[in-house]
Design an enzyme around this catalytic site. Sequence first.
Site, PDB file in Angstrom:
ATOM      1  N   ASP A   1       0.762  -1.244   0.000  1.00 30.15           N
ATOM      2  CA  ASP A   1       0.000   0.000   0.000  1.00 30.15           C
ATOM      3  C   ASP A   1       0.799   1.305   0.000  1.00 30.15           C
ATOM      4  O   ASP A   1       0.628   2.143  -0.864  1.00 30.15           O
ATOM      5  CB  ASP A   1      -0.937   0.032   1.215  1.00 30.15           C
ATOM      6  CG  ASP A   1      -1.914  -1.137   1.242  1.00 30.15           C
ATOM      7  OD1 ASP A   1      -1.749  -2.084   0.444  1.00 30.15           O
ATOM      8  OD2 ASP A   1      -2.838  -1.111   2.063  1.00 30.15           O
TER       9      ASP A   1
ATOM     10  N   GLU B   1       1.792  -9.483  11.709  1.00 27.61           N
ATOM     11  CA  GLU B   1       1.622  -9.114  10.293  1.00 27.61           C
ATOM     12  C   GLU B   1       2.971  -8.783   9.651  1.00 27.61           C
ATOM     13  O   GLU B   1       3.254  -9.205   8.537  1.00 27.61           O
ATOM     14  CB  GLU B   1       0.687  -7.895  10.240  1.00 27.61           C
ATOM     15  CG  GLU B   1       0.242  -7.471   8.860  1.00 27.61           C
ATOM     16  CD  GLU B   1      -0.719  -6.280   8.920  1.00 27.61           C
ATOM     17  OE1 GLU B   1      -0.896  -5.706  10.019  1.00 27.61           O
ATOM     18  OE2 GLU B   1      -1.272  -5.929   7.867  1.00 27.61           O
TER      19      GLU B   1
HETATM   20  C1  DGY Z   1      -6.002  -1.766   4.291  1.00 29.87           C
HETATM   21  O1  DGY Z   1      -7.159  -1.523   4.590  1.00 29.87           O
HETATM   22  O2  DGY Z   1      -5.011  -1.375   4.890  1.00 29.87           O
HETATM   23  C2  DGY Z   1      -5.754  -2.630   3.157  1.00 29.87           C
HETATM   24  O3  DGY Z   1      -4.418  -2.933   2.989  1.00 29.87           O
HETATM   25  C3  DGY Z   1      -6.313  -2.021   1.908  1.00 29.87           C
HETATM   26  O4  DGY Z   1      -6.791  -3.080   1.234  1.00 29.87           O
END
Ligand code: DGY
Length: 424
Positions: free
Chosen positions: A163, A387
């Site tokens: 992201d 994560e």
């Molecule tokens: C989040 O919500 O952080 C996800 O990575 C977007 O899909």
Amino acid sequence: MTDRLSPDLDEQAREILRGNDRGGYTVPTDGLYPYQWNWDSAFAAWGFSTFDIDRAWTELETLFSGQWEDGMVPHIVFHKDDPGYFPGPEVWGSGRTPPTSGISQPPVAAILARLIWARDPEAGRDRIAALYPKLLAWHRWWKRDRCGSGVAAVTHPWESGRDNCPDWDIGMAKVDGSNVGEYQRRDTGHVDASMRPRKEDYDRYLAILFFGRDCGWDQREIIRNGPFLMEDPGITFILLRAHEDLAAIGRELGHDVSELEGWAAELRAGVPQLWNPQVQGYDARDLRGDGFAGRVGSAAFLAYLADAATPALDKRMDEIWNRVSYGFPSADPAAEGFDPRRYWRGPSWPVVNSLIALGLQERGHAEAAERLRRETAEVIKKHGFFEYFDPIDGTPCGGDAFTWTAAIWLTWAGAGATDTEGET
Ligand code: DGY
């Protein structure tokens, strides 16, 4: 976490997968991500395949229940409404049942489906045969709607799966996020805000999302006029490998795979355009005009997975990796913008480490593959199935009891893992 889980790590990992199972699909982690995410689910399936092969196939089948008529497999399928996540189904406005987001995510499904099938060829034959045309339609969508420049591009940073990595900074800087209005994020209610993207990133994520929604997710319009379009080495290498794996699956099933072979060959021919001599690595490129991002992150090293590495890349790998101690960093610690705990701006992601290691192992870099496995296993053993991790001091970050971290433990990082062994 350790209180309620068994002391045995394999069993803990299985318990995480079972605990995150919502009936036919697995959430990435409770609370932070309450729906079915695309590439998370493919990893979940890989993890399930180590102890429940039927459940592994079900995971992929449920993911494909969200596939659009044009072949796109969305990055989120919103099976049941959950107010704990933003932006939810009403924001995406896909108008579909089940509701979905309007963008895709890294196409790892064919790569992992091939490994899952190999675990039990007999049990998997009918399941993979039924999935094959759906996978093919998705790959065709990537070819048609994302590979127009010769390699794979993304229309939203979320589509890349990485992201907020620095690769997207030049593209994001041009997105106007000033008109998205008031909204309430939910992610920072679940985990430490310093480990998540910033508000100015979210404003822009929403502006890109609104553009897609407001044009009815018209792909031509998004490609032509959308606020963000960048070539992504990560998706390019994953897709190239996935085309080749899907072709191998198709051949085994008796299909003519020349179309897939053609897509793979075209993508491979495009790979050199991602090489940025200035940074000596594969680099993202802004198709809205600004050229290379000038960043070498973990995505560049997925080249091993696609048999597209070069001696210069081997060298770059050593330089970057030797700056940290716990797996491959998502961004170069020596480059501007590196942040060791902020999501994709530096942390080591076990799931990406597993893909890089799979490639390294296959290309004859067994020692590097084993180092990556060892470093990843070490932080999981010490802190649990988080994560992501600070690559310098190993601090656990983001969500806990994470599905894909548990999955890669079972298939790769843990002692009992077998999928990536002996494949040189
Ligand atoms: C989040 O919500 O952080 C996800 O990575 C977007 O899909």
